[in-house]
Design a protein around this motif. Structure first.
Motif, PDB file in Angstrom:
ATOM      1  N   SER A   1       0.835  -1.210   0.000  1.00 19.81           N
ATOM      2  CA  SER A   1       0.000   0.000   0.000  1.00 19.81           C
ATOM      3  C   SER A   1       0.865   1.255   0.000  1.00 19.81           C
ATOM      4  O   SER A   1       0.563   2.248  -0.675  1.00 19.81           O
TER       5      SER A   1
ATOM      6  N   TYR B   1      -1.081  -3.769  -6.546  1.00 20.55           N
ATOM      7  CA  TYR B   1      -2.503  -4.040  -6.287  1.00 20.55           C
ATOM      8  C   TYR B   1      -2.773  -5.547  -6.292  1.00 20.55           C
ATOM      9  O   TYR B   1      -3.585  -6.049  -5.503  1.00 20.55           O
TER      10      TYR B   1
ATOM     11  N   ILE C   1      -1.924  -7.077  -2.945  1.00 15.71           N
ATOM     12  CA  ILE C   1      -2.883  -6.900  -1.845  1.00 15.71           C
ATOM     13  C   ILE C   1      -4.260  -7.460  -2.203  1.00 15.71           C
ATOM     14  O   ILE C   1      -5.225  -7.292  -1.462  1.00 15.71           O
ATOM     15  N   GLY C   2      -4.345  -8.123  -3.362  1.00 16.91           N
ATOM     16  CA  GLY C   2      -5.577  -8.812  -3.733  1.00 16.91           C
ATOM     17  C   GLY C   2      -6.645  -7.957  -4.365  1.00 16.91           C
ATOM     18  O   GLY C   2      -7.797  -8.387  -4.505  1.00 16.91           O
ATOM     19  N   ASN C   3      -6.302  -6.743  -4.797  1.00 15.48           N
ATOM     20  CA  ASN C   3      -7.287  -5.880  -5.454  1.00 15.48           C
ATOM     21  C   ASN C   3      -7.119  -6.002  -6.967  1.00 15.48           C
ATOM     22  O   ASN C   3      -6.436  -5.207  -7.615  1.00 15.48           O
ATOM     23  N   TYR C   4      -7.742  -7.031  -7.547  1.00 19.90           N
ATOM     24  CA  TYR C   4      -7.533  -7.329  -8.967  1.00 19.90           C
ATOM     25  C   TYR C   4      -8.216  -6.318  -9.891  1.00 19.90           C
ATOM     26  O   TYR C   4      -7.744  -6.081 -11.002  1.00 19.90           O
ATOM     27  N   GLU C   5      -9.312  -5.747  -9.441  1.00 26.43           N
ATOM     28  CA  GLU C   5      -9.990  -4.753 -10.279  1.00 26.43           C
ATOM     29  C   GLU C   5      -9.089  -3.544 -10.510  1.00 26.43           C
ATOM     30  O   GLU C   5      -8.954  -3.053 -11.630  1.00 26.43           O
ATOM     31  N   LYS C   6      -8.491  -3.051  -9.441  1.00 23.78           N
ATOM     32  CA  LYS C   6      -7.564  -1.917  -9.563  1.00 23.78           C
ATOM     33  C   LYS C   6      -6.344  -2.311 -10.398  1.00 23.78           C
ATOM     34  O   LYS C   6      -5.854  -1.537 -11.220  1.00 23.78           O
ATOM     35  N   ALA C   7      -5.874  -3.527 -10.185  1.00 24.38           N
ATOM     36  CA  ALA C   7      -4.716  -4.008 -10.945  1.00 24.38           C
ATOM     37  C   ALA C   7      -5.023  -4.033 -12.435  1.00 24.38           C
ATOM     38  O   ALA C   7      -4.194  -3.619 -13.258  1.00 24.38           O
TER      39      ALA C   7
ATOM     40  N   ASP D   1      -7.179  -2.161 -14.004  1.00 19.32           N
ATOM     41  CA  ASP D   1      -7.256  -0.767 -14.468  1.00 19.32           C
ATOM     42  C   ASP D   1      -5.862  -0.221 -14.778  1.00 19.32           C
ATOM     43  O   ASP D   1      -5.649   0.412 -15.823  1.00 19.32           O
TER      44      ASP D   1
ATOM     45  N   SER E   1      -8.696 -13.274 -13.519  1.00 17.84           N
ATOM     46  CA  SER E   1      -9.938 -12.586 -13.179  1.00 17.84           C
ATOM     47  C   SER E   1     -11.128 -13.160 -13.940  1.00 17.84           C
ATOM     48  O   SER E   1     -12.219 -12.587 -13.923  1.00 17.84           O
TER      49      SER E   1
END
Length: 376
Positions: free
Chosen positions: A35, A58, A61-67, A69, A95
């Motif tokens: 982060s 990203y 930390i497991g935030n694939y949507e942000k990754a 993007d 994803s």
């Protein structure tokens, strides 16, 4: 002249500052402070060269949507960078965006037609899409790199499924030439011999898996069956007991062990295991499945609840409560009024003396009133 020197120093200072910020962000990433790394990367004025770094953080930390993007931004900013596109495509697969991944891997192949991994990854996508052309991509991978272990496994497995045993062995042996301890290929080798009914060879290869530290219910079960085919019942019993540790209430396994003991005339142990098997098979799971169905209903997982109540009734067809719960779940799940009405009418006709009949009649009246109002 002084102005140009000043401008030069300003540009150099900004460049050094940017490099320092990038290095600081990289350090955060390397030390697992993802982060912080994202925050630091984003503080740079020019993000074109760090979009992919932000995407990777990203992912961490497991935030694939942000990754996704930021990978998309990285691709747009670095159109010639195939590595970024490759990583983006793999994240699309992760994803479950298979159509987009398919398109991107196909595009990568057009730009670099001799990269075996592009074909392999496209093959994986086609597998997810249940496209039978996946095997063609694995074959293309092998043609470009005949040491590609993962492609060899896929091709050999396909040959095994089609019972092309000779071809399966050929590809497996080719893979093991380059990596003799590839447990996936060793397992495939053992299974190929097993399906050929060459049980002595199967035993050798399944034991190789154990020697390499691979232990599972599947390995011990297949070893047990292979030993039994060769009448080596002591070894068959040992490995079936090892398999039983993974599933202690497997009545079928206990019954088989009992049969093996009977073969070696150990009738006391044979009786013991067969009695255990019969005891477990005699236990009804109707209440457990009924409870599961109720829990699923509370989460509005009606389709799964219906399956659970059906299993409860299969265990005990006289379980009136499960039958009524099944009826009420179908009432919640189905949208068609006529179907619901028919279900309640059938229930009432079938259970004229049931405690639940009054509840069913009340609900049937509500449904009929609802249908009447709907017509008006």
């Amino acid at each position: 002249m002084k102005y140009y020197l000043w401008l030069f120093y300003m540009v150099m200072s900004c460049s050094i500052l940017a490099q320092n910020t990038k290095a600081k962000a990289d350090n955060f990433y390397s030390n697992g402070k993802f982060s912080k790394a994202i925050e630091t990367y984003k503080s740079l004025e020019d993000l074109d060269n760090v979009y992919d770094d932000i995407a990777k953080a990203y992912i961490a930390i497991g935030n694939y949507e942000k990754a996704l993007d930021f990978y998309q931004k990285a691709v747009e900013a670095n159109k010639e960078n195939l590595l970024i596109q490759y990583e983006y495509a793999k994240l699309l697969v992760r994803s479950k965006k298979y159509a987009e991944a398919n398109e991107l891997f196909s595009s990568l192949i057009k730009m670099d037609s001799v990269n075996p991994n592009y074909y392999y990854e496209l093959g994986l996508v086609l597998e997810k899409q249940r496209d039978t052309l996946a095997i063609e991509q694995f074959n293309k991978t092998f043609n470009l790199d005949d040491t590609h272990q993962k492609a060899i496994f896929k091709i050999a497995k396909q040959h095994l499924i089609k019972r092309n045993f000779k071809e399966a062995h050929g590809f497996i042996d080719k893979g093991l030439e380059n990596y003799e301890n590839n447990v996936e290929l060793i397992s495939l080798k053992a299974q190929t011999y097993y399906h050929q009914e060459f049980y002595t060879h199967a035993v050798v290869w399944f034991n190789k898996l154990l020697d390499l530290g691979e232990k599972s219910e599947f390995i011990h079960e297949k070893l047990s069956l292979s030993y039994a085919q060769n009448s080596d019942y002591q070894d068959a019993i040992y490995h079936r007991k090892q398999a039983l540790k993974y599933n202690p209430y497997d009545a079928n396994a206990m019954y088989i062990i009992g049969n093996y003991y009977e073969k070696i005339k150990d009738y006391e142990q044979a009786e013991n295991y067969i009695k255990q098997a019969l005891f477990i098979k005699d236990q009804s799971l109707t209440e457990e499945y009924q409870t599961l169905g109720t829990i699923l209903n509370r989460q509005k997982k009606y389709a799964e609840a219906i399956k659970a109540f059906k299993k409860s009734l299969k265990e005990d067809p006289s379980n009136m409560m499960s039958e009524f719960f099944l009826l009420r779940t179908k009432d919640e799940y189905y949208g068609d009024l006529d179907s619901k009405i028919a279900l309640y009418e059938q229930f009432i006709e079938k259970h004229k003396k049931s405690y639940f009949k009054a509840f069913a009649e009340k609900r049937l009246k509500e449904l009929k009133d609802e249908k009447f109002l709907e017509k008006k």
